[in-house]
Design a protein around this motif. Structure first.
Motif, PDB file in Angstrom:
ATOM      1  N   GLN A 149      -0.680   3.706  11.745  1.00  0.00           N
ATOM      2  CA  GLN A 149      -0.878   3.111  10.427  1.00  0.00           C
ATOM      3  C   GLN A 149      -0.818   1.584  10.462  1.00  0.00           C
ATOM      4  O   GLN A 149      -1.636   0.915   9.827  1.00  0.00           O
ATOM      5  CB  GLN A 149       0.189   3.630   9.453  1.00  0.00           C
ATOM      6  CG  GLN A 149       0.055   5.090   9.095  1.00  0.00           C
ATOM      7  CD  GLN A 149       1.190   5.535   8.187  1.00  0.00           C
ATOM      8  OE1 GLN A 149       2.289   5.003   8.240  1.00  0.00           O
ATOM      9  NE2 GLN A 149       0.916   6.536   7.362  1.00  0.00           N
TER      10      GLN A 149
ATOM     11  N   VAL B 247      -7.414  -2.170   9.606  1.00  0.00           N
ATOM     12  CA  VAL B 247      -8.329  -1.115   9.172  1.00  0.00           C
ATOM     13  C   VAL B 247      -9.440  -0.903  10.194  1.00  0.00           C
ATOM     14  O   VAL B 247      -9.818   0.245  10.499  1.00  0.00           O
ATOM     15  CB  VAL B 247      -8.927  -1.468   7.792  1.00  0.00           C
ATOM     16  CG1 VAL B 247     -10.067  -0.518   7.442  1.00  0.00           C
ATOM     17  CG2 VAL B 247      -7.847  -1.430   6.720  1.00  0.00           C
TER      18      VAL B 247
ATOM     19  N   ASP C 112       4.207   8.128  12.802  1.00  0.00           N
ATOM     20  CA  ASP C 112       2.892   7.729  12.290  1.00  0.00           C
ATOM     21  C   ASP C 112       2.719   6.208  12.233  1.00  0.00           C
ATOM     22  O   ASP C 112       1.602   5.711  12.075  1.00  0.00           O
ATOM     23  CB  ASP C 112       2.671   8.292  10.879  1.00  0.00           C
ATOM     24  CG  ASP C 112       2.592   9.803  10.851  1.00  0.00           C
ATOM     25  OD1 ASP C 112       1.969  10.372  11.771  1.00  0.00           O
ATOM     26  OD2 ASP C 112       3.152  10.409   9.925  1.00  0.00           O
TER      27      ASP C 112
ATOM     28  N   GLU D 252       4.459  -4.544   5.379  1.00  0.00           N
ATOM     29  CA  GLU D 252       4.065  -3.324   4.682  1.00  0.00           C
ATOM     30  C   GLU D 252       5.292  -2.432   4.531  1.00  0.00           C
ATOM     31  O   GLU D 252       6.320  -2.640   5.198  1.00  0.00           O
ATOM     32  CB  GLU D 252       2.949  -2.588   5.421  1.00  0.00           C
ATOM     33  CG  GLU D 252       2.287  -1.455   4.654  1.00  0.00           C
ATOM     34  CD  GLU D 252       1.864  -1.823   3.232  1.00  0.00           C
ATOM     35  OE1 GLU D 252       2.610  -1.448   2.303  1.00  0.00           O
ATOM     36  OE2 GLU D 252       0.824  -2.490   3.048  1.00  0.00           O
TER      37      GLU D 252
ATOM     38  N   GLN E 270       6.386   1.723   4.359  1.00  0.00           N
ATOM     39  CA  GLN E 270       5.935   3.103   4.549  1.00  0.00           C
ATOM     40  C   GLN E 270       6.638   4.036   3.574  1.00  0.00           C
ATOM     41  O   GLN E 270       7.841   3.937   3.341  1.00  0.00           O
ATOM     42  CB  GLN E 270       6.184   3.577   5.976  1.00  0.00           C
ATOM     43  CG  GLN E 270       5.485   4.910   6.267  1.00  0.00           C
ATOM     44  CD  GLN E 270       5.896   5.509   7.601  1.00  0.00           C
ATOM     45  OE1 GLN E 270       7.077   5.711   7.864  1.00  0.00           O
ATOM     46  NE2 GLN E 270       4.916   5.816   8.455  1.00  0.00           N
ATOM     47  N   ASN E 271       5.878   4.970   3.010  1.00  0.00           N
ATOM     48  CA  ASN E 271       6.352   5.931   2.027  1.00  0.00           C
ATOM     49  C   ASN E 271       6.810   7.211   2.718  1.00  0.00           C
ATOM     50  O   ASN E 271       6.105   7.748   3.570  1.00  0.00           O
ATOM     51  CB  ASN E 271       5.211   6.227   1.048  1.00  0.00           C
ATOM     52  CG  ASN E 271       5.605   7.171  -0.073  1.00  0.00           C
ATOM     53  OD1 ASN E 271       6.780   7.454  -0.288  1.00  0.00           O
ATOM     54  ND2 ASN E 271       4.610   7.671  -0.796  1.00  0.00           N
TER      55      ASN E 271
ATOM     56  N   LEU F 210       0.806  -1.219   0.000  1.00  0.00           N
ATOM     57  CA  LEU F 210       0.000   0.000   0.000  1.00  0.00           C
ATOM     58  C   LEU F 210       0.840   1.271   0.000  1.00  0.00           C
ATOM     59  O   LEU F 210       0.361   2.325  -0.400  1.00  0.00           O
ATOM     60  CB  LEU F 210      -0.929   0.003   1.220  1.00  0.00           C
ATOM     61  CG  LEU F 210      -1.922  -1.154   1.312  1.00  0.00           C
ATOM     62  CD1 LEU F 210      -2.661  -1.111   2.647  1.00  0.00           C
ATOM     63  CD2 LEU F 210      -2.908  -1.099   0.155  1.00  0.00           C
TER      64      LEU F 210
ATOM     65  N   PRO G 115       1.714   3.393   2.524  1.00  0.00           N
ATOM     66  CA  PRO G 115       1.116   4.539   3.210  1.00  0.00           C
ATOM     67  C   PRO G 115       2.171   5.592   3.535  1.00  0.00           C
ATOM     68  O   PRO G 115       3.297   5.269   3.917  1.00  0.00           O
ATOM     69  CB  PRO G 115       0.545   3.923   4.484  1.00  0.00           C
ATOM     70  CG  PRO G 115       1.385   2.714   4.725  1.00  0.00           C
ATOM     71  CD  PRO G 115       1.692   2.178   3.357  1.00  0.00           C
ATOM     72  N   SER G 116       1.820   6.856   3.365  1.00  0.00           N
ATOM     73  CA  SER G 116       2.755   7.950   3.615  1.00  0.00           C
ATOM     74  C   SER G 116       2.772   8.307   5.095  1.00  0.00           C
ATOM     75  O   SER G 116       1.733   8.336   5.755  1.00  0.00           O
ATOM     76  CB  SER G 116       2.358   9.184   2.804  1.00  0.00           C
ATOM     77  OG  SER G 116       2.426   8.917   1.419  1.00  0.00           O
ATOM     78  N   GLY G 117       3.976   8.603   5.602  1.00  0.00           N
ATOM     79  CA  GLY G 117       4.051   9.028   6.991  1.00  0.00           C
ATOM     80  C   GLY G 117       5.472   9.059   7.512  1.00  0.00           C
ATOM     81  O   GLY G 117       6.423   8.672   6.831  1.00  0.00           O
TER      82      GLY G 117
ATOM     83  N   ASP H 224       4.781  12.667   0.838  1.00  0.00           N
ATOM     84  CA  ASP H 224       3.357  12.919   1.057  1.00  0.00           C
ATOM     85  C   ASP H 224       2.612  12.897  -0.273  1.00  0.00           C
ATOM     86  O   ASP H 224       3.199  12.609  -1.334  1.00  0.00           O
ATOM     87  CB  ASP H 224       3.136  14.235   1.817  1.00  0.00           C
ATOM     88  CG  ASP H 224       3.584  15.476   1.038  1.00  0.00           C
ATOM     89  OD1 ASP H 224       3.721  15.413  -0.208  1.00  0.00           O
ATOM     90  OD2 ASP H 224       3.783  16.522   1.693  1.00  0.00           O
TER      91      ASP H 224
ATOM     92  N   VAL I 181      -4.175   0.766   8.360  1.00  0.00           N
ATOM     93  CA  VAL I 181      -4.267   0.535   6.915  1.00  0.00           C
ATOM     94  C   VAL I 181      -4.213  -0.945   6.554  1.00  0.00           C
ATOM     95  O   VAL I 181      -4.378  -1.298   5.391  1.00  0.00           O
ATOM     96  CB  VAL I 181      -3.124   1.275   6.173  1.00  0.00           C
ATOM     97  CG1 VAL I 181      -3.155   2.759   6.469  1.00  0.00           C
ATOM     98  CG2 VAL I 181      -1.750   0.677   6.505  1.00  0.00           C
TER      99      VAL I 181
END
Length: 446
Positions: free
Chosen positions: A259, A263, A255, A276, A278-279, A247, A249-251, A282, A268
């Motif tokens: 995250q 869900v 964060d 997972e 993390q990106n 996924l 997810p940005s953070g 943003d 997420v």
């Protein structure tokens, strides 16, 4: 916490761990830059198809000329120097070699090297995580059958995550999620070796100075390497892959606790126990502060009120419920940290991460429309990128693993952004890597 002392003792006793390094590219050179500083470790041989480039990399890493001037393995043993050769099998089969470090980066070749080492009764530290994503569970089974150790390479992110997950579980925590960071935009999945440096944030001059391989670095950028490493993490740690891929997810690091939870609890993830990535960018593509781009994390859940209260009392940063927290290592140093694997395997006979199952897979997805007759160029190239999927989805669907998508002919048209299947290409079924891949697939039905 005694590895260094044990290495010192091996040095004092003149019983060094005799190591053969296969592949003197970026990862191998980074380890070799450290190897002369490791007591109780003797790199007796280095194999690379291009001996002159290997020697040039040794010079770049600070090795004096005389250190890699041995004329044979026996001469290397007698002198304490290193023999550089173009024949990997010569080193793998040598009785004087205690441990093989495989860092070619080519999963097909790596599988052959690993299996040759097993047949010769030698443990292997593999930095070719691509082979783990392709058939790691089958390789681990072969290692057990031969009574040797097969280990991921410490310094690469999967082994660092294995360490964090092991810490968490040994402390009595429930692992909610684990993974690594990345710099990601959706359009990066179409990146090629021609576009990589602008996206990566390096100038061509910096890339040339570091002798960086654009195809290898593009595999990080286009999402392939994050998928490969996430698969290795899942298979070694008993975690699950998201059903539709990562996924991103940005953070920021802070964060992560919010995250990396399901869900239904405000996060997420599809469920508990997931991998997972993390990106660090943003939604506008701007850099997020205090990011985990170059590091790894584990997110754990407090499963009792007492655990939760302890987190509160010791001022741990948690999610908004107070029950999820994150432990992390913000940086990974790749081959500079490989001594940890060499020491663990060579001294304790213990891996720094091994696939225990085949839960996650990396499939080949077209970067552009593909037509019959053209050749796929594999990881980081112009034709395909790797994406993560649960093996329980990819295998029944006959999806082509990314590790078999190099140098194979396309037989049927495939649209951009579509997964390829085995039937779309002409795969060489005589490859050991192919056969072990099929063995790993068969594990799903056991």
């Amino acid at each position: 916490m005694s590895l260094f002392r044990q290495l010192q003792k091996r040095q004092e006793d003149q019983r060094p761990i005799r190591v053969a390094v296969i592949g003197a590219g970026k990862f191998g050179t980074m380890f070799l830059a450290q190897a002369l500083r490791l007591p109780g470790v003797h790199v007796v041989g280095i194999a690379d198809l291009n001996v002159q480039v290997a020697k040039s990399n040794l010079a770049l890493a600070g090795w004096p000329d005389e250190q890699y001037s041995a004329s044979s393995l026996n001469a290397a043993i007698q002198s304490g120097q290193t023999y550089v050769v173009d024949d990997a099998n010569l080193l793998i089969g040598a009785p004087v070699v205690d441990l093989v470090v495989e860092c070619t980066g080519n999963p097909i070749v790596a599988v052959d090297h690993v299996m040759a080492a097993f047949r010769n009764g030698k443990p292997v530290v593999s930095a070719t995580v691509e082979a783990d994503a392709l058939c790691g569970a089958a390789l681990a089974q072969k290692a057990r059958e031969h009574g040797v150790v097969y280990s991921m390479a410490y310094g690469d992110q999967p082994a660092l995550v294995c360490e964090l997950v092991d810490w968490a579980r040994t402390c009595g925590f429930e692992v909610a999620a684990a993974g690594r960071g990345h710099k990601w935009k959706p359009e990066y999945r179409f990146s090629t070796p021609e576009t990589v440096w602008d996206h990566w944030g390096l100038t061509p001059e910096q890339a040339e100075r570091g002798r960086l391989n654009p195809k290898m670095f593009n595999s990080f950028l286009d999402g392939t390497k994050p998928a490969i490493e996430s698969a290795a993490i899942a298979n070694a740690c008993g975690l699950d892959a998201p059903s539709e891929g990562l996924l991103f997810p940005s953070g920021s690091i802070d964060d992560l606790p919010n995250q990396m939870r399901p869900v239904q609890e405000g996060g997420v993830l599809e469920g508990h126990g997931m991998v997972e990535v993390q990106n660090c960018l943003d939604a506008d593509g701007d850099q997020i502060g205090y990011d985990i781009r170059m590091g790894v994390f584990v997110c754990v859940k407090a499963v009792t009120d007492y655990q939760k209260h302890c987190l509160e009392e010791y001022k741990v940063r948690t999610d908004d419920s107070g029950i999820y927290m994150c432990a992390y290592k913000r940086w990974h140093l790749i081959g500079l940290e490989l001594g940890m694997s060499v020491a663990n395997v060579g001294l304790r006979g213990e891996s720094t991460g091994t696939a225990d199952s085949f839960r996650a897979d990396v499939i080949a997805v077209a970067k552009r429309d593909l037509v019959p007759g053209e050749m796929l160029d594999g990881e980081g190239g112009y034709t395909v990128a790797g994406q993560l999927r649960p093996s329980a989805i990819s295998v029944p669907a006959g999806l082509l693993p990314l590790g078999l998508a190099g140098g194979v002919k396309v037989l049927r048209p495939v649209k951009a952004d579509q997964p390829l299947t085995y039937e779309d290409v002409e795969v060489d079924t005589s490859l050991t890597a192919y056969q072990l891949r099929r063995s790993a697939e068969a594990m799903l039905s056991v």
